[in-house]
Design a protein around this motif. Structure first.
Motif, short mmCIF file in Angstrom:
data_model
loop_
_atom_site.label_atom_id
_atom_site.label_comp_id
_atom_site.label_asym_id
_atom_site.label_seq_id
_atom_site.Cartn_x
_atom_site.Cartn_y
_atom_site.Cartn_z
N GLU A 157 0.81 -1.21 0.00
CA GLU A 157 0.00 0.00 0.00
C GLU A 157 0.85 1.26 0.00
OE1 GLU A 157 -2.43 -0.02 3.49
OE2 GLU A 157 -0.71 0.01 4.87
N ASP A 158 2.12 1.14 0.38
CA ASP A 158 3.03 2.29 0.38
C ASP A 158 3.79 2.41 -0.94
OD1 ASP A 158 2.51 3.22 3.01
OD2 ASP A 158 3.66 1.55 3.80
N GLU A 179 2.87 0.92 -3.84
CA GLU A 179 1.84 1.07 -4.88
C GLU A 179 2.05 0.22 -6.14
OE1 GLU A 179 -1.00 2.25 -4.64
OE2 GLU A 179 -1.14 4.13 -3.55
N ILE A 187 0.85 -2.67 -7.15
CA ILE A 187 -0.17 -3.52 -6.57
C ILE A 187 -0.62 -4.65 -7.50
CG2 ILE A 187 -1.02 -1.73 -5.04
CD1 ILE A 187 -3.32 -1.28 -6.96
N THR A 202 6.86 5.58 -7.95
CA THR A 202 5.73 6.12 -7.20
C THR A 202 6.16 7.06 -6.08
OG1 THR A 202 5.76 4.23 -5.67
CG2 THR A 202 4.41 4.02 -7.67
N LEU A 237 -2.94 -3.10 2.48
CA LEU A 237 -3.39 -2.78 1.12
C LEU A 237 -4.38 -1.61 1.09
CD1 LEU A 237 -4.06 -6.31 -0.46
CD2 LEU A 237 -2.20 -4.75 -1.01
N SER A 260 -3.80 2.04 -0.27
CA SER A 260 -3.35 2.24 -1.65
C SER A 260 -4.33 3.12 -2.43
CB SER A 260 -3.23 0.88 -2.35
OG SER A 260 -3.09 1.05 -3.74
N ARG A 304 -4.09 3.29 -5.71
CA ARG A 304 -4.31 2.60 -6.98
C ARG A 304 -5.32 1.46 -6.88
NH1 ARG A 304 1.84 1.77 -9.42
NH2 ARG A 304 1.96 3.76 -10.53
#
Length: 420
Positions: free
Chosen positions: A85-86, A88, A90, A117, A316, A319, A321
């Motif tokens: 989640e940091d 990104e 994913i 990112t 997650l 995030s 995205r």
């Protein structure tokens, strides 16, 4: 003596003022990833070289990858020390739910906009502190970060064949020459096996055992190459993986979940990636989020999450995205959207708490303890360990050196300047 101490403090202060630590006498580091090497793959195969490496260094009981248990997200967690989640990254595929863009995995490896990112991977952090780095096939190594490229990069071709043992040895020879002749400090080396055979044949197939034996021979060759290049006293090696593997199709039962049986995807969703093993994502059409959630929750052998309700330990939910709905299949079940289009016998992408998703970890070299069996740990903690080995100041990360520092000969000792 007093003058030398004063000089050291002056230099240290200047380095801290520049935002860089004082790098002194850090050994070199080779990070090797064998994609899809499940934690127990060496237990039903004769692996004399892996056994020898365990005696000469570190063996973890297993390592837990992040959610997602997929190649790109997990590799980027290892090289950044950040939760998915940091950082990104994913998914293996680059996508845009607003435009329905989907770019296949191997093409995504070359897309800087997917990887860059704002999170800094280890290559760039090391280069900014005076070290020389290279990426050999490693996911995330072939793009730029804020315009900065890894010093040397070799990328896989689109049609690259994974299992050529001769090429594997040639790649090791090339990497050893980078260390010994060109004074590289950090190299990341990636192999696409045993993931490839695990997908095609399944983890229980005899061909999986054959490729593990090939990996073992390759590690024996690595040990010989290290000695041949006179790197035994200066090169640390970490052998890792990104995720495990489980059987998804076993006759007579075929564990397929066709989600369109429970929801008219065409009418309810504006974007989806569902035909991709054990993990799926989708964006409901406006006003249909609850309808989508309720319908998919009736499907057997899956867990459906609204983004804001994803368990915290998934790392997650924050995030930007990630689409609003996440679907995770139970272990061994395969997600499909409308038709059965996925033909693999083995897969990953399942919950990282499942033992079949756990990975291997070995390490050896001058800075590691010998014949040491480590308790399990999360892969997020490999990053600060690598920074310690290279004697560099880490970028912001989510790991903790306290988890892995006990693998080192001189654990608890600080030999770098800390900038306040």
């Amino acid at each position: 003596m007093k003058m030398r101490l004063e000089l050291f403090l002056v230099v240290a202060a200047a380095v801290c003022a520049a935002g860089k630590p004082l790098n002194t006498a850090g050994n070199k580091l080779l990070l090797i990833s064998f994609d899809g090497f499940r934690w127990d793959y060496d237990q039903d195969v004769d692996t004399p070289n892996l056994d020898q490496l365990a005696e000469e260094g570190i063996k973890a009981k297993y390592v837990t990858p992040p959610m997602l248990t997929m190649t790109s997200p997990s590799h980027f967690t290892t090289i950044t020390g950040r939760w998915v989640e940091d950082h990104e990254v994913i998914h293996n595929m680059m996508f845009n739910p607003k435009t329905n863009l989907k770019i296949p995995f191997r093409q995504t490896l070359k897309k800087s906009e997917w990887w860059d990112t704002g999170v800094q991977p280890l290559w760039i952090t090391a280069q900014n502190q005076g070290l020389k780095t290279a990426s050999f096939f490693y996911p995330g190594g072939g793009v730029t970060y804020n315009g900065q490229a890894v010093n040397r990069v070799i990328m896989r071709s689109i049609n690259h064949k994974y299992a050529n043992e001769t090429e594997w040895r040639e790649n090791i020879d090339k990497v050893m020459s980078w260390f010994s002749e060109e004074d590289f400090d950090l190299v990341t080396l990636y192999y696409g096996e045993p993931d490839n055979v695990g997908h095609r044949k399944g983890p229980d197939h005899p061909d999986r055992k054959t490729i593990i034996q090939q990996i073992d021979r390759t590690l024996g060759y690595l040990r010989e190459a290290i000695a041949r290049h006179q790197l035994s006293d200066s090169l640390n090696v970490i052998i890792s993986s990104d995720h495990g593997m489980t059987t998804v199709k076993k006759k007579p039962q075929v564990n397929e979940i066709i989600l369109n049986k429970y929801l008219n995807l065409f009418g309810a969703a504006s974007f989806e990636i569902l035909d991709y093993g054990g993990f799926g994502i989708l964006t409901p059409k406006p006003g249909k989020e609850q309808e989508v959630y309720d319908a998919l929750s009736k499907a057997p052998n899956v867990k459906v999450y609204k983004k804001e309700e994803i368990p915290e330990d998934f790392h997650l939910a924050k995030s930007k995205r990630l689409p609003p709905i996440v679907v995770v299949a139970d272990l061994g079940y395969n997600l499909n959207s409308r038709l059965i289009v996925y033909v693999n016998r083995g897969d990953h992408g399942y919950h990282n708490g499942e033992m079949d998703m756990k990975t291997i970890f070995r390490a050896f070299g001058p800075d590691f303890k010998r014949n040491f069996v480590s308790e399990p740990f999360d892969s997020i903690h490999i990053y600060p360990l690598m920074c310690k080995l290279l004697q560099i100041e880490p970028a912001p990360h989510n790991g903790s050196l306290s988890v892995t520092e006990n693998l080192l000969l001189h654990s608890g000792e600080s030999d770098s300047v800390v900038c306040q």
